[in-house]
Design a protein around this motif. Structure first.
Motif, PDB file in Angstrom:
ATOM      1  N   THR A  97       4.251 -12.555   8.769  1.00 17.93           N
ATOM      2  CA  THR A  97       3.146 -12.221   7.851  1.00 17.93           C
ATOM      3  C   THR A  97       3.700 -11.654   6.546  1.00 17.93           C
ATOM      4  OG1 THR A  97       1.988 -11.520   9.844  1.00 17.93           O
ATOM      5  CG2 THR A  97       0.900 -11.066   7.767  1.00 17.93           C
ATOM      6  N   ILE A  98       4.694 -10.793   6.676  1.00 12.15           N
ATOM      7  CA  ILE A  98       5.287 -10.171   5.487  1.00 12.15           C
ATOM      8  C   ILE A  98       5.966 -11.227   4.622  1.00 12.15           C
ATOM      9  CG2 ILE A  98       6.993  -8.481   4.669  1.00 12.15           C
ATOM     10  CD1 ILE A  98       6.485  -7.087   7.459  1.00 12.15           C
ATOM     11  N   LEU A 101       3.344 -13.365   2.913  1.00  6.57           N
ATOM     12  CA  LEU A 101       2.682 -12.639   1.819  1.00  6.57           C
ATOM     13  C   LEU A 101       3.614 -12.498   0.611  1.00  6.57           C
ATOM     14  CD1 LEU A 101      -0.145 -11.496   1.778  1.00  6.57           C
ATOM     15  CD2 LEU A 101       0.767  -9.261   2.323  1.00  6.57           C
ATOM     16  N   ILE A 108       1.424 -16.806  -6.587  1.00  9.75           N
ATOM     17  CA  ILE A 108       0.189 -16.511  -7.335  1.00  9.75           C
ATOM     18  C   ILE A 108       0.523 -15.927  -8.706  1.00  9.75           C
ATOM     19  CG2 ILE A 108      -1.769 -14.887  -7.444  1.00  9.75           C
ATOM     20  CD1 ILE A 108      -2.212 -15.322  -4.496  1.00  9.75           C
ATOM     21  N   PHE A 127       1.337  -4.524 -12.520  1.00  7.60           N
ATOM     22  CA  PHE A 127       0.167  -4.325 -11.667  1.00  7.60           C
ATOM     23  C   PHE A 127       0.487  -4.585 -10.188  1.00  7.60           C
ATOM     24  CE2 PHE A 127      -3.629  -6.352  -9.698  1.00  7.60           C
ATOM     25  CZ  PHE A 127      -4.428  -5.225  -9.647  1.00  7.60           C
ATOM     26  N   PRO A 130       2.664  -1.876  -6.457  1.00  6.85           N
ATOM     27  CA  PRO A 130       2.415  -1.341  -5.099  1.00  6.85           C
ATOM     28  C   PRO A 130       2.576  -2.399  -4.014  1.00  6.85           C
ATOM     29  CG  PRO A 130       0.665  -0.675  -6.610  1.00  6.85           C
ATOM     30  CD  PRO A 130       1.482  -1.705  -7.333  1.00  6.85           C
ATOM     31  N   LEU A 131       2.241  -3.640  -4.333  1.00  6.64           N
ATOM     32  CA  LEU A 131       2.351  -4.718  -3.347  1.00  6.64           C
ATOM     33  C   LEU A 131       3.811  -5.026  -3.025  1.00  6.64           C
ATOM     34  CD1 LEU A 131       1.094  -7.034  -1.656  1.00  6.64           C
ATOM     35  CD2 LEU A 131       1.219  -8.447  -3.710  1.00  6.64           C
ATOM     36  N   THR A 134       5.515  -2.194  -1.151  1.00  3.89           N
ATOM     37  CA  THR A 134       5.133  -2.168   0.269  1.00  3.89           C
ATOM     38  C   THR A 134       5.841  -3.264   1.054  1.00  3.89           C
ATOM     39  OG1 THR A 134       2.967  -1.333  -0.360  1.00  3.89           O
ATOM     40  CG2 THR A 134       3.160  -2.242   1.854  1.00  3.89           C
ATOM     41  N   LEU A 135       5.905  -4.452   0.486  1.00  2.00           N
ATOM     42  CA  LEU A 135       6.548  -5.559   1.195  1.00  2.00           C
ATOM     43  C   LEU A 135       8.048  -5.306   1.373  1.00  2.00           C
ATOM     44  CD1 LEU A 135       4.678  -8.569  -0.457  1.00  2.00           C
ATOM     45  CD2 LEU A 135       4.340  -7.638   1.831  1.00  2.00           C
TER      46      LEU A 135
ATOM     47  N   PHE B 129      -6.363  -0.971  -6.006  1.00  2.00           N
ATOM     48  CA  PHE B 129      -6.637  -2.358  -5.611  1.00  2.00           C
ATOM     49  C   PHE B 129      -5.804  -2.780  -4.403  1.00  2.00           C
ATOM     50  CE2 PHE B 129      -5.955  -6.936  -5.698  1.00  2.00           C
ATOM     51  CZ  PHE B 129      -7.272  -7.383  -5.702  1.00  2.00           C
ATOM     52  N   PHE B 130      -4.491  -2.542  -4.483  1.00  4.26           N
ATOM     53  CA  PHE B 130      -3.620  -3.136  -3.467  1.00  4.26           C
ATOM     54  C   PHE B 130      -3.612  -2.386  -2.131  1.00  4.26           C
ATOM     55  CE2 PHE B 130      -1.684  -5.742  -6.868  1.00  4.26           C
ATOM     56  CZ  PHE B 130      -1.815  -6.962  -6.216  1.00  4.26           C
ATOM     57  N   TRP B 133      -6.490  -3.826  -0.357  1.00 12.98           N
ATOM     58  CA  TRP B 133      -6.228  -5.269  -0.218  1.00 12.98           C
ATOM     59  C   TRP B 133      -5.218  -5.529   0.897  1.00 12.98           C
ATOM     60  CZ3 TRP B 133      -2.282  -8.842  -0.569  1.00 12.98           C
ATOM     61  CH2 TRP B 133      -2.655 -10.171  -0.766  1.00 12.98           C
ATOM     62  N   MET B 134      -4.133  -4.738   0.902  1.00 11.31           N
ATOM     63  CA  MET B 134      -3.115  -4.920   1.945  1.00 11.31           C
ATOM     64  C   MET B 134      -3.655  -4.488   3.303  1.00 11.31           C
ATOM     65  SD  MET B 134       0.437  -3.831   0.067  1.00 11.31           S
ATOM     66  CE  MET B 134      -0.090  -2.224  -0.481  1.00 11.31           C
ATOM     67  N   THR B 137      -5.356  -7.494   4.583  1.00 12.60           N
ATOM     68  CA  THR B 137      -4.633  -8.760   4.712  1.00 12.60           C
ATOM     69  C   THR B 137      -3.385  -8.590   5.583  1.00 12.60           C
ATOM     70  OG1 THR B 137      -3.519  -8.286   2.627  1.00 12.60           O
ATOM     71  CG2 THR B 137      -5.375  -9.811   2.533  1.00 12.60           C
ATOM     72  N   LEU B 138      -2.493  -7.714   5.144  1.00 16.74           N
ATOM     73  CA  LEU B 138      -1.242  -7.499   5.882  1.00 16.74           C
ATOM     74  C   LEU B 138      -1.506  -6.888   7.256  1.00 16.74           C
ATOM     75  CD1 LEU B 138       1.761  -7.943   5.363  1.00 16.74           C
ATOM     76  CD2 LEU B 138       1.894  -5.692   4.335  1.00 16.74           C
ATOM     77  N   TRP B 139      -2.503  -6.005   7.303  1.00 21.70           N
ATOM     78  CA  TRP B 139      -2.840  -5.359   8.575  1.00 21.70           C
ATOM     79  C   TRP B 139      -4.273  -5.706   8.976  1.00 21.70           C
ATOM     80  CZ3 TRP B 139       0.222  -2.655   4.941  1.00 21.70           C
ATOM     81  CH2 TRP B 139       1.547  -2.419   5.359  1.00 21.70           C
ATOM     82  N   PHE B 174      -5.979 -12.714  -6.363  1.00 23.37           N
ATOM     83  CA  PHE B 174      -5.828 -11.885  -5.154  1.00 23.37           C
ATOM     84  C   PHE B 174      -7.202 -11.557  -4.556  1.00 23.37           C
ATOM     85  CE2 PHE B 174      -1.609 -11.069  -7.000  1.00 23.37           C
ATOM     86  CZ  PHE B 174      -0.824 -11.259  -5.872  1.00 23.37           C
TER      87      PHE B 174
END
Lengths: 194, 206
Positions: A97-98, A101, A108, A127, A130-131, A134-135, B129-130, B133-134, B137-139, B174
């Motif tokens: 999943t990671i 994503l 994207i 922006f 944070p994504l 986290t990944l 936002f994230f 969102w995560m 989606t991720l969890w 997203f």
């Protein structure tokens, strides 16, 4: 408060819609973009080296800070290599999943730059910080007990703090608000003359 | 973080323009209708007074040049606490000290988000936002945030980032991804989005 529709009707986007154009030239930036995207989740200090004149000035004033900077640059490059390794070689079921994503989000963000007048330089997609952070951390979680990552990160954090302290010292003397506090337009002066 | 932000760039064009939008609003006592310009080949300005009003608010609270930096750092720190809390709950295999150190001392945290320039204001919106969102989606299926709160946060993020940086357009793909995944919540996301876009055009009556 009242709802004023003048801005909404006359110029709702301030002309920023003109920045949205099909820009196939950005396709050439794909490898660079991928490096920048993955590097955003690392201890990347390259951002500080973008102003070349200030960089040389800092090296001149603080030559003793250069070793920590060099180590951090190498460390962030290794972190990018780690993410590529994770993408290609991690067979763990939970990691799928990671990985998915990570790849889809990169696709994207990059695809969106096909409609941007600007090339995909890092701060333009800040922006997504944070994504990607986290990944990246999620990827480290798979190796934290197998590799000596705790010790490695302890050293990296210490070096990073040292580097940022030296950077603060330089900034205070050469580029901060404190290099000129005599301007006539400071808030306190405005208040006293109005 | 505040101390770091105070030693960062101030006199460069972009930094100065961002600061002056708020300072002009403070001096004239008028609502700052526009954010910084986006002068990459095509002259344009971001619509919305959020950034200028935050700087103006800070100067109204404390009449010193550093006040906007302090307020921005409080906002960024709140966002990082939220992100750190979320990550420590989600990544239980990682030691908490490692997650917190990473979140609070990452160069991308310290560089942007601590000094006055429009991308620095993005962090709060990006985290709002994230994180939800995560979470969805991720969890997916193991969410720790209430669905209504999650969508409200994402709507708030759109309103926030729309006014400070062109990267707000990334919310589109997203957001659509999540909407396709959770069909039954399209209405809640759309209503949150529309309501916050309307709020964005509220100006104070003078």
């Amino acid at each position: 408060m009242i709802l004023t529709l003048d801005a909404l009707w006359n110029d709702p986007l301030g002309g920023t819609e003109n920045n949205v154009v099909f820009n196939a030239r950005n396709l050439l930036y794909f490898p660079e973009f991928l490096g920048r995207y993955f590097a955003m989740g690392t201890i990347e200090i390259a951002r500080y080296t973008s102003h070349i004149e200030l960089l040389f000035q800092q090296i001149d004033v603080q030559p003793w800070a250069v070793p920590s900077a060099v180590v951090l640059i190498i460390a962030s490059a290794l972190q990018v290599v780690f993410l590529v390794y994770f993408l290609l070689l991690n067979r763990d079921k939970e990691a799928q999943t990671i990985k998915r994503l990570l790849l889809i989000s990169a696709a994207i963000v990059f695809a969106s730059f096909l409609f941007s007048i600007k090339p995909p330089i890092s701060y333009t997609f800040y922006f997504t910080f944070p994504l990607i952070l986290t990944l990246s951390l999620s990827a480290y979680a798979f190796y934290i007990d197998r590799w000596r990552l705790k010790e490695w990160f302890s050293w990296i954090f210490m070096l990073s703090i040292l580097f940022h302290l030296t950077h603060m010292l330089f900034g205070f003397n050469f580029k901060s608000i404190y290099i000129d506090r005599t301007g006539p337009a400071w808030p306190s002066n405005i208040r006293s003359t109005s | 973080m505040t101390l770091y932000g105070l030693t960062e760039k101030f006199w460069d064009t972009d930094e100065l323009q961002s600061y002056l939008i708020g300072l002009c609003a403070y001096a004239a006592g008028e609502w700052p209708a526009w954010a910084p310009d986006s002068m990459y080949k095509v002259p344009s300005r971001l619509a919305g007074g959020l950034m200028g009003s935050i700087i103006m608010l800070a100067l109204n609270i404390l009449t010193i040049p550093e006040a906007p930096v302090v307020l921005l750092n409080l906002l960024s720190f709140a966002a990082l606490l939220f992100l750190g809390w979320f990550l420590t709950r989600r990544l239980e295999r990682l030691p908490k000290w490692l997650v917190w150190m990473y979140v609070l001392t990452s160069p991308w945290t310290l560089h942007f988000s601590t000094y006055i320039i429009n991308p620095s204001f993005v962090l709060l919106g990006a985290v709002c936002f994230f994180v939800p969102w995560m979470d969805r989606t991720l969890w997916a299926g193991r969410s720790i945030l209430d669905m209504r709160l999650a969508y409200a946060l994402m709507g708030f993020a759109l309103m926030w980032v729309f006014q400070v940086h062109m990267s707000w357009v990334l919310i589109g793909p997203f957001g659509i991804w999540l909407m396709l995944k959770e069909r039954y919540t399209i209405r809640s996301f759309a209503s949150a989005t529309i309501s916050f876009l309307v709020v964005q055009y509220l100006h104070p009556l003078r």
